[in-house]
Design a protein around this motif. Structure first.
Motif, PDB file in Angstrom:
ATOM      1  N   SER A  37     -18.170 115.092 131.192  1.00 57.10           N
ATOM      2  CA  SER A  37     -18.115 115.671 129.812  1.00 57.10           C
ATOM      3  C   SER A  37     -17.640 115.054 128.659  1.00 57.10           C
ATOM      4  CB  SER A  37     -17.218 117.095 129.999  1.00 57.10           C
ATOM      5  OG  SER A  37     -16.009 116.751 130.360  1.00 57.10           O
ATOM      6  N   GLY A  38     -17.390 115.461 127.510  1.00 63.17           N
ATOM      7  CA  GLY A  38     -16.567 114.667 126.534  1.00 63.17           C
ATOM      8  C   GLY A  38     -17.433 113.623 125.885  1.00 63.17           C
ATOM      9  N   ARG A  39     -18.626 113.553 125.957  1.00 67.25           N
ATOM     10  CA  ARG A  39     -19.725 112.374 125.407  1.00 67.25           C
ATOM     11  C   ARG A  39     -19.650 112.627 124.102  1.00 67.25           C
ATOM     12  NH1 ARG A  39     -24.340 110.364 129.525  1.00 67.25           N
ATOM     13  NH2 ARG A  39     -23.349 110.978 131.535  1.00 67.25           N
ATOM     14  N   GLY A  40     -19.771 111.555 123.167  1.00 69.37           N
ATOM     15  CA  GLY A  40     -19.956 111.556 121.709  1.00 69.37           C
ATOM     16  C   GLY A  40     -18.756 112.000 121.064  1.00 69.37           C
ATOM     17  N   THR A  41     -18.557 112.282 119.936  1.00 71.66           N
ATOM     18  CA  THR A  41     -17.329 112.839 118.855  1.00 71.66           C
ATOM     19  C   THR A  41     -16.970 113.959 119.249  1.00 71.66           C
ATOM     20  OG1 THR A  41     -18.171 111.144 117.526  1.00 71.66           O
ATOM     21  CG2 THR A  41     -16.423 112.668 116.844  1.00 71.66           C
ATOM     22  N   TRP A  42     -15.664 114.342 119.482  1.00 75.02           N
ATOM     23  CA  TRP A  42     -14.954 115.573 119.581  1.00 75.02           C
ATOM     24  C   TRP A  42     -13.818 115.810 118.945  1.00 75.02           C
ATOM     25  CZ3 TRP A  42     -17.600 119.339 122.180  1.00 75.02           C
ATOM     26  CH2 TRP A  42     -18.508 118.853 122.884  1.00 75.02           C
ATOM     27  N   LEU A  43     -13.396 116.743 118.446  1.00 73.76           N
ATOM     28  CA  LEU A  43     -12.272 117.066 117.411  1.00 73.76           C
ATOM     29  C   LEU A  43     -11.449 118.374 118.057  1.00 73.76           C
ATOM     30  CD1 LEU A  43     -14.864 116.754 115.554  1.00 73.76           C
ATOM     31  CD2 LEU A  43     -13.185 116.780 113.725  1.00 73.76           C
ATOM     32  N   THR A  44     -10.233 118.199 117.839  1.00 75.69           N
ATOM     33  CA  THR A  44      -9.419 119.380 118.105  1.00 75.69           C
ATOM     34  C   THR A  44      -8.808 119.697 116.504  1.00 75.69           C
ATOM     35  OG1 THR A  44      -8.891 119.411 120.309  1.00 75.69           O
ATOM     36  CG2 THR A  44      -7.374 120.725 118.930  1.00 75.69           C
ATOM     37  N   THR A  45      -9.066 120.841 116.111  1.00 78.78           N
ATOM     38  CA  THR A  45      -8.669 121.204 114.485  1.00 78.78           C
ATOM     39  C   THR A  45      -7.396 122.213 114.568  1.00 78.78           C
ATOM     40  OG1 THR A  45     -10.359 122.821 114.254  1.00 78.78           O
ATOM     41  CG2 THR A  45     -10.805 120.420 113.636  1.00 78.78           C
ATOM     42  N   TRP A  46      -6.459 122.291 113.827  1.00 79.54           N
ATOM     43  CA  TRP A  46      -5.517 123.416 113.755  1.00 79.54           C
ATOM     44  C   TRP A  46      -5.403 123.805 112.387  1.00 79.54           C
ATOM     45  CZ3 TRP A  46      -4.589 118.659 116.109  1.00 79.54           C
ATOM     46  CH2 TRP A  46      -4.342 118.723 117.524  1.00 79.54           C
ATOM     47  N   SER A  47      -6.446 124.524 112.000  1.00 80.60           N
ATOM     48  CA  SER A  47      -6.652 124.937 110.530  1.00 80.60           C
ATOM     49  C   SER A  47      -6.000 126.167 110.223  1.00 80.60           C
ATOM     50  CB  SER A  47      -8.285 125.242 110.483  1.00 80.60           C
ATOM     51  OG  SER A  47      -8.970 124.131 110.468  1.00 80.60           O
ATOM     52  N   GLY A  48      -5.460 126.283 108.917  1.00 82.51           N
ATOM     53  CA  GLY A  48      -4.959 127.447 108.611  1.00 82.51           C
ATOM     54  C   GLY A  48      -4.753 127.420 106.962  1.00 82.51           C
ATOM     55  N   THR A  49      -4.080 128.302 106.539  1.00 78.75           N
ATOM     56  CA  THR A  49      -3.829 128.516 104.971  1.00 78.75           C
ATOM     57  C   THR A  49      -3.309 127.119 104.418  1.00 78.75           C
ATOM     58  OG1 THR A  49      -3.344 130.757 105.260  1.00 78.75           O
ATOM     59  CG2 THR A  49      -3.130 129.747 103.287  1.00 78.75           C
ATOM     60  N   ASP A  50      -4.084 126.672 103.378  1.00 72.21           N
ATOM     61  CA  ASP A  50      -3.568 125.406 102.679  1.00 72.21           C
ATOM     62  C   ASP A  50      -2.369 125.456 101.905  1.00 72.21           C
ATOM     63  OD1 ASP A  50      -3.773 122.961 101.453  1.00 72.21           O
ATOM     64  OD2 ASP A  50      -4.575 123.659  99.397  1.00 72.21           O
ATOM     65  N   GLN A  51      -1.464 124.779 102.253  1.00 72.70           N
ATOM     66  CA  GLN A  51       0.056 124.543 101.998  1.00 72.70           C
ATOM     67  C   GLN A  51       0.917 125.538 102.791  1.00 72.70           C
ATOM     68  OE1 GLN A  51       0.919 122.447  99.286  1.00 72.70           O
ATOM     69  NE2 GLN A  51      -1.210 121.868  99.656  1.00 72.70           N
ATOM     70  N   ALA A  52       0.384 126.029 103.517  1.00 77.55           N
ATOM     71  CA  ALA A  52       1.288 127.367 104.553  1.00 77.55           C
ATOM     72  C   ALA A  52       0.302 127.468 105.851  1.00 77.55           C
ATOM     73  CB  ALA A  52       1.354 128.741 103.789  1.00 77.55           C
ATOM     74  N   ASN A  53       0.123 126.452 106.479  1.00 79.73           N
ATOM     75  CA  ASN A  53      -0.660 126.413 107.897  1.00 79.73           C
ATOM     76  C   ASN A  53       0.216 126.862 108.964  1.00 79.73           C
ATOM     77  OD1 ASN A  53      -2.138 126.123 109.921  1.00 79.73           O
ATOM     78  ND2 ASN A  53      -3.164 123.854 109.485  1.00 79.73           N
ATOM     79  N   GLU A  54       0.044 128.011 109.418  1.00 76.17           N
ATOM     80  CA  GLU A  54       0.840 128.613 110.538  1.00 76.17           C
ATOM     81  C   GLU A  54       0.629 127.916 111.701  1.00 76.17           C
ATOM     82  OE1 GLU A  54       0.587 132.892 110.664  1.00 76.17           O
ATOM     83  OE2 GLU A  54       1.866 133.208 108.873  1.00 76.17           O
ATOM     84  N   ALA A  55      -0.738 127.313 111.845  1.00 75.01           N
ATOM     85  CA  ALA A  55      -0.897 126.671 113.223  1.00 75.01           C
ATOM     86  C   ALA A  55      -0.180 125.462 113.520  1.00 75.01           C
ATOM     87  CB  ALA A  55      -2.339 126.041 112.957  1.00 75.01           C
ATOM     88  N   VAL A  56       0.619 124.812 112.657  1.00 70.57           N
ATOM     89  CA  VAL A  56       1.468 123.655 112.768  1.00 70.57           C
ATOM     90  C   VAL A  56       2.713 123.962 112.430  1.00 70.57           C
ATOM     91  CG1 VAL A  56       1.622 121.209 112.565  1.00 70.57           C
ATOM     92  CG2 VAL A  56      -0.468 122.009 112.700  1.00 70.57           C
ATOM     93  N   GLN A  57       3.640 124.111 112.889  1.00 70.70           N
ATOM     94  CA  GLN A  57       4.931 124.447 112.383  1.00 70.70           C
ATOM     95  C   GLN A  57       6.287 123.764 112.651  1.00 70.70           C
ATOM     96  OE1 GLN A  57       5.960 128.683 112.108  1.00 70.70           O
ATOM     97  NE2 GLN A  57       3.940 129.143 112.331  1.00 70.70           N
ATOM     98  N   LEU A  58       7.231 123.153 111.963  1.00 77.85           N
ATOM     99  CA  LEU A  58       8.293 122.564 112.364  1.00 77.85           C
ATOM    100  C   LEU A  58       9.395 123.641 112.280  1.00 77.85           C
ATOM    101  CD1 LEU A  58       9.959 119.915 112.772  1.00 77.85           C
ATOM    102  CD2 LEU A  58      10.125 119.728 110.425  1.00 77.85           C
TER     103      LEU A  58
END
Length: 232
Positions: A185-206
């Protein structure tokens, strides 16, 4: 009347005999041609980052991330490479007396891996983070969370089995799993994205604890992403 009937009948039979039947052509000769292509591992190949919102988009936005305009990818060469990792931005904030979860400014942060080895041995991506600090000043107890990640293929036509991804919570310097591609598995190109609202992305929080920030201080932290050539 009899004469007319006789003539019509003769014409019809003649048409059937000479124009209605088709002659089948005989095959007189055959020969077989061959087509050939050969592949080798993608040594030295640099895979550019794709559009995280639409990996099939041939017109990748420039800059790829407006909050991180200088980031054009790692430039790593294959056959197994980390092609892109987002630098997470949280901006400037006034100190408060409460615990606060600050949302990332990046709308579509992501990490991209490419496997061009061509054997499907699998791979494992992990990450570890340093403390948020400025010189001797440490943002004690701060933690960084990546959640609701989505795995995407660099091309929608990729028929390889997809790698799996893990939620990440950095509370110390321990390594955290990010993506894991099992055998075949995993051949070729693969991404993990953490998408959310621009300027306030709840998927990535400090997450910052009350009483720890100091005024007029910019705290920074580094994440080291490690790609191994076998799954875990």
């Amino acid at each position: 009347m009899k004469k007319s009937s006789y003539i019509i009948t003769i014409v019809a039979l003649a048409s059937f005999a000479f124009g209605g039947a088709k002659v089948q052509a005989a095959v007189s000769s055959t020969h077989t041609s061959e087509n050939e292509i050969n592949f080798i591992a993608g040594e030295g190949v640099v895979t550019p980052p794709v559009d995280p919102t639409n990996p099939d988009n041939p017109n990748v936005p420039k800059p790829l991330d407006p909050t991180d305009p200088e980031n054009q990818g790692t430039g790593q060469t294959g056959p197994l490479s980390i092609d892109y990792v987002s630098n997470i931005k949280f901006g400037q904030h006034k100190i408060t007396g409460k615990d606060i979860a600050y949302k990332a400014l990046n709308a579509n942060p992501f990490v991209q891996v490419t496997d061009l080895r061509g054997a499907g041995e699998g791979w494992h991506l992990s990450a570890k983070m340093t403390e948020f600090k400025n010189g001797n000043k440490v943002l004690k107890g701060a933690s960084l969370a990546f959640k609701n990640g989505v795995v995407k293929a660099g091309s929608s036509s990729n028929i390889s089995l997809a790698p799996t991804h893990s939620e990440m919570l950095f509370t110390n310097a321990d390594s955290r799993p990010v993506m894991n591609a099992k055998d075949k598995s995993g051949r070729g190109t693969w991404l993990t994205t953490w998408s959310g609202t621009d300027q306030a992305n709840e998927a990535v929080q400090l997450n910052v604890i009350a009483g720890t920030p100091e005024a007029n201080t910019e705290y920074t932290s580094s994440i080291t992403w490690e790609l191994e050539d076998a799954p875990k």
